[in-house]
Motif scaffolding. Structure first.
Motif, mmCIF file in Angstrom:
data_model
loop_
_atom_site.group_PDB
_atom_site.id
_atom_site.type_symbol
_atom_site.label_atom_id
_atom_site.label_comp_id
_atom_site.label_asym_id
_atom_site.label_seq_id
_atom_site.Cartn_x
_atom_site.Cartn_y
_atom_site.Cartn_z
ATOM 1 N N ARG A 1 14.325 4.000 -0.466
ATOM 2 C CA ARG A 1 15.098 2.846 0.004
ATOM 3 C C ARG A 1 16.166 3.296 0.986
ATOM 4 O O ARG A 1 16.825 4.316 0.787
ATOM 5 N N GLU A 2 16.318 2.502 2.040
ATOM 6 C CA GLU A 2 17.355 2.752 3.035
ATOM 7 C C GLU A 2 18.116 1.450 3.256
ATOM 8 O O GLU A 2 17.514 0.390 3.456
ATOM 9 N N SER A 3 19.445 1.497 3.215
ATOM 10 C CA SER A 3 20.256 0.318 3.481
ATOM 11 C C SER A 3 20.545 0.231 4.972
ATOM 12 O O SER A 3 20.919 1.237 5.601
ATOM 13 N N LEU A 4 20.371 -0.950 5.555
ATOM 14 C CA LEU A 4 20.538 -1.128 6.997
ATOM 15 C C LEU A 4 21.889 -1.762 7.329
ATOM 16 O O LEU A 4 22.782 -1.080 7.805
ATOM 17 N N ILE A 5 22.038 -3.048 7.094
ATOM 18 C CA ILE A 5 23.293 -3.728 7.428
ATOM 19 C C ILE A 5 23.618 -4.762 6.352
ATOM 20 O O ILE A 5 22.770 -5.154 5.559
ATOM 21 N N GLU A 6 24.859 -5.209 6.351
ATOM 22 C CA GLU A 6 25.249 -6.326 5.491
ATOM 23 C C GLU A 6 24.772 -7.621 6.146
ATOM 24 O O GLU A 6 24.861 -7.777 7.371
ATOM 25 N N VAL A 7 24.243 -8.541 5.334
ATOM 26 C CA VAL A 7 23.662 -9.779 5.860
ATOM 27 C C VAL A 7 24.071 -10.961 4.991
ATOM 28 O O VAL A 7 24.706 -10.804 3.946
ATOM 29 N N ARG A 8 23.668 -12.145 5.431
ATOM 30 C CA ARG A 8 23.888 -13.363 4.633
ATOM 31 C C ARG A 8 22.641 -14.231 4.741
ATOM 32 O O ARG A 8 22.347 -14.785 5.799
ATOM 33 N N PHE A 9 21.911 -14.339 3.630
ATOM 34 C CA PHE A 9 20.679 -15.119 3.561
ATOM 35 C C PHE A 9 20.785 -16.144 2.435
ATOM 36 O O PHE A 9 21.564 -15.980 1.494
ATOM 37 N N VAL A 10 19.955 -17.188 2.525
ATOM 38 C CA VAL A 10 19.806 -18.092 1.388
ATOM 39 C C VAL A 10 19.151 -17.302 0.254
ATOM 40 O O VAL A 10 18.449 -16.320 0.493
ATOM 41 N N PRO A 11 19.383 -17.689 -1.003
ATOM 42 C CA PRO A 11 18.839 -16.915 -2.123
ATOM 43 C C PRO A 11 17.338 -17.088 -2.297
ATOM 44 O O PRO A 11 16.780 -18.150 -2.000
ATOM 45 N N LEU A 12 16.683 -16.031 -2.772
ATOM 46 C CA LEU A 12 15.281 -16.096 -3.172
ATOM 47 C C LEU A 12 15.235 -16.702 -4.568
ATOM 48 O O LEU A 12 15.771 -16.130 -5.519
ATOM 49 N N VAL A 13 14.591 -17.862 -4.694
ATOM 50 C CA VAL A 13 14.590 -18.618 -5.944
ATOM 51 C C VAL A 13 13.200 -18.580 -6.565
ATOM 52 O O VAL A 13 12.196 -18.744 -5.866
ATOM 53 N N ASP A 14 13.131 -18.369 -7.881
ATOM 54 C CA ASP A 14 11.846 -18.380 -8.578
ATOM 55 C C ASP A 14 11.250 -19.780 -8.581
ATOM 56 O O ASP A 14 11.967 -20.798 -8.560
ATOM 57 N N GLY A 15 9.922 -19.841 -8.625
ATOM 58 C CA GLY A 15 9.222 -21.115 -8.757
ATOM 59 C C GLY A 15 9.065 -21.819 -7.430
ATOM 60 O O GLY A 15 9.455 -21.333 -6.369
ATOM 61 N N VAL A 16 8.459 -23.020 -7.487
ATOM 62 C CA VAL A 16 8.314 -23.858 -6.302
ATOM 63 C C VAL A 16 9.282 -25.032 -6.413
ATOM 64 O O VAL A 16 9.695 -25.418 -7.509
ATOM 65 N N LYS B 1 0.845 -1.185 0.000
ATOM 66 C CA LYS B 1 0.000 0.000 0.000
ATOM 67 C C LYS B 1 0.888 1.245 0.000
ATOM 68 O O LYS B 1 2.026 1.186 0.475
ATOM 69 N N PRO B 2 0.414 2.375 -0.517
ATOM 70 C CA PRO B 2 1.173 3.615 -0.358
ATOM 71 C C PRO B 2 1.452 3.864 1.123
ATOM 72 O O PRO B 2 0.555 3.764 1.964
ATOM 73 N N GLY B 3 2.694 4.138 1.437
ATOM 74 C CA GLY B 3 3.089 4.287 2.833
ATOM 75 C C GLY B 3 3.505 2.978 3.486
ATOM 76 O O GLY B 3 4.002 2.973 4.607
ATOM 77 N N GLY B 4 3.292 1.871 2.779
ATOM 78 C CA GLY B 4 3.676 0.561 3.301
ATOM 79 C C GLY B 4 5.180 0.382 3.322
ATOM 80 O O GLY B 4 5.921 1.073 2.609
ATOM 81 N N ILE B 5 5.631 -0.580 4.118
ATOM 82 C CA ILE B 5 7.062 -0.816 4.304
ATOM 83 C C ILE B 5 7.394 -2.260 3.952
ATOM 84 O O ILE B 5 6.657 -3.187 4.313
ATOM 85 N N MET B 6 8.510 -2.445 3.261
ATOM 86 C CA MET B 6 9.054 -3.780 3.018
ATOM 87 C C MET B 6 10.494 -3.824 3.500
ATOM 88 O O MET B 6 11.257 -2.883 3.286
ATOM 89 N N VAL B 7 10.867 -4.916 4.158
ATOM 90 C CA VAL B 7 12.245 -5.163 4.562
ATOM 91 C C VAL B 7 12.708 -6.416 3.844
ATOM 92 O O VAL B 7 12.051 -7.458 3.921
ATOM 93 N N ALA B 8 13.839 -6.302 3.137
ATOM 94 C CA ALA B 8 14.286 -7.425 2.305
ATOM 95 C C ALA B 8 15.797 -7.396 2.135
ATOM 96 O O ALA B 8 16.373 -6.336 1.912
ATOM 97 N N PRO B 9 16.445 -8.579 2.207
ATOM 98 C CA PRO B 9 17.848 -8.661 1.836
ATOM 99 C C PRO B 9 17.960 -8.703 0.311
ATOM 100 O O PRO B 9 17.170 -9.370 -0.359
ATOM 101 N N VAL B 10 18.932 -7.997 -0.229
ATOM 102 C CA VAL B 10 19.116 -7.932 -1.676
ATOM 103 C C VAL B 10 20.591 -8.111 -1.999
ATOM 104 O O VAL B 10 21.463 -7.542 -1.338
ATOM 105 N N GLY B 11 20.871 -8.907 -3.023
ATOM 106 C CA GLY B 11 22.241 -9.099 -3.469
ATOM 107 C C GLY B 11 22.577 -10.566 -3.610
ATOM 108 O O GLY B 11 21.809 -11.441 -3.213
ATOM 109 N N LYS B 12 23.737 -10.822 -4.181
ATOM 110 C CA LYS B 12 24.201 -12.196 -4.364
ATOM 111 C C LYS B 12 25.131 -12.577 -3.222
ATOM 112 O O LYS B 12 25.559 -11.729 -2.431
#
Length: 212
Positions: A193-208, A163-174
């Motif tokens: 967009r605001e960058s917070l911290i460096e992180v390490r997550f499993v990748p977001l993969v397309d499909g099931v 929604k307008p004004g809504g917030i999303m938090v997401a890790p981005v990058g390889k």
């Protein structure tokens, strides 16, 4: 759950900058031990990520706390979570939001998480087996979106479901270069967009995930 260990973890999170009282209370009320494998029970209240099935992880409590705090969840909000995993993050969000909609690409993980939600009486978590990279357009727009896997690039399909004004938090990058971003949706399809911290997550993969 050991009250002393939970209190020690919460104190550590506060020292690291997770200071939102509602977030800390939610994390203290959700027994992390209910979401980890039996062999890791002795580490359930440590501030570290742990492996779960399907080569995924249950996130480090500090990262859970920081992401949840950055999301600024209110009691009337509808929250979309991408990547149910063990169900721990959704359980924390369920203590803060009106409804949590959670999408998972691995059917076995989703079945285990659903069993945990039922056991814990979390009836405001709605789940779906599907492609998390596409979000949940039938239920959009959402007040908040949390992504628990790293998108390789800006996740515009998900931002569009805010929604307008809504917030999303997401890790981005390889791998090796991922940053946690906070997005605020604006009128006309734009966002800040605001960058917070460096992180390490499993990748977001397309499909099931393929069965078997």
């Amino acid at each position: 759950m050991t009250d002393e260990r939970a209190a020690r973890l919460i104190l550590g999170l506060r020292r690291q900058g997770v200071t939102d009282a509602r977030v800390l209370e939610a994390m203290e009320r959700v027994d992390r031990a209910a979401f980890v494998h039996p062999q890791f029970l002795d580490q359930a209240w440590e501030d570290s990520a742990l492996p779960i099935d399907c080569a995924q992880t249950i996130s480090q409590p500090f990262v859970v706390g920081l992401m949840t705090q950055a999301l600024e969840v209110g009691p009337r909000h509808r929250v979309l979570e991408i990547g149910t995993g063990s169900g721990y993050q959704a359980a924390v969000l369920s203590r803060l939001a009106r409804f949590v909609y959670s999408v998972e690409r691995y059917r076995p993980l989703l079945a285990e998480a659903e069993a945990r939600f039922k056991h814990l009486g979390l009836d405001n978590v709605i789940t779906r087996h599907g492609d998390g990279s596409k979000g949940w357009p039938e239920q959009a727009p959402f007040d908040r979106i949390m992504v628990t896997a790293a998108a390789p690039h800006e996740p515009h399909d998900l931002i569009a479901q805010l929604k307008p004004g809504g917030i999303m938090v997401a890790p981005v990058g390889k791998a090796g270069s991922q940053f946690l971003h906070r997005y605020v949706a604006e009128e006309g399809g734009t966002f800040r967009r605001e960058s917070l911290i460096e992180v390490r997550f499993v990748p977001l993969v397309d499909g099931v995930a393929r069965e078997g």
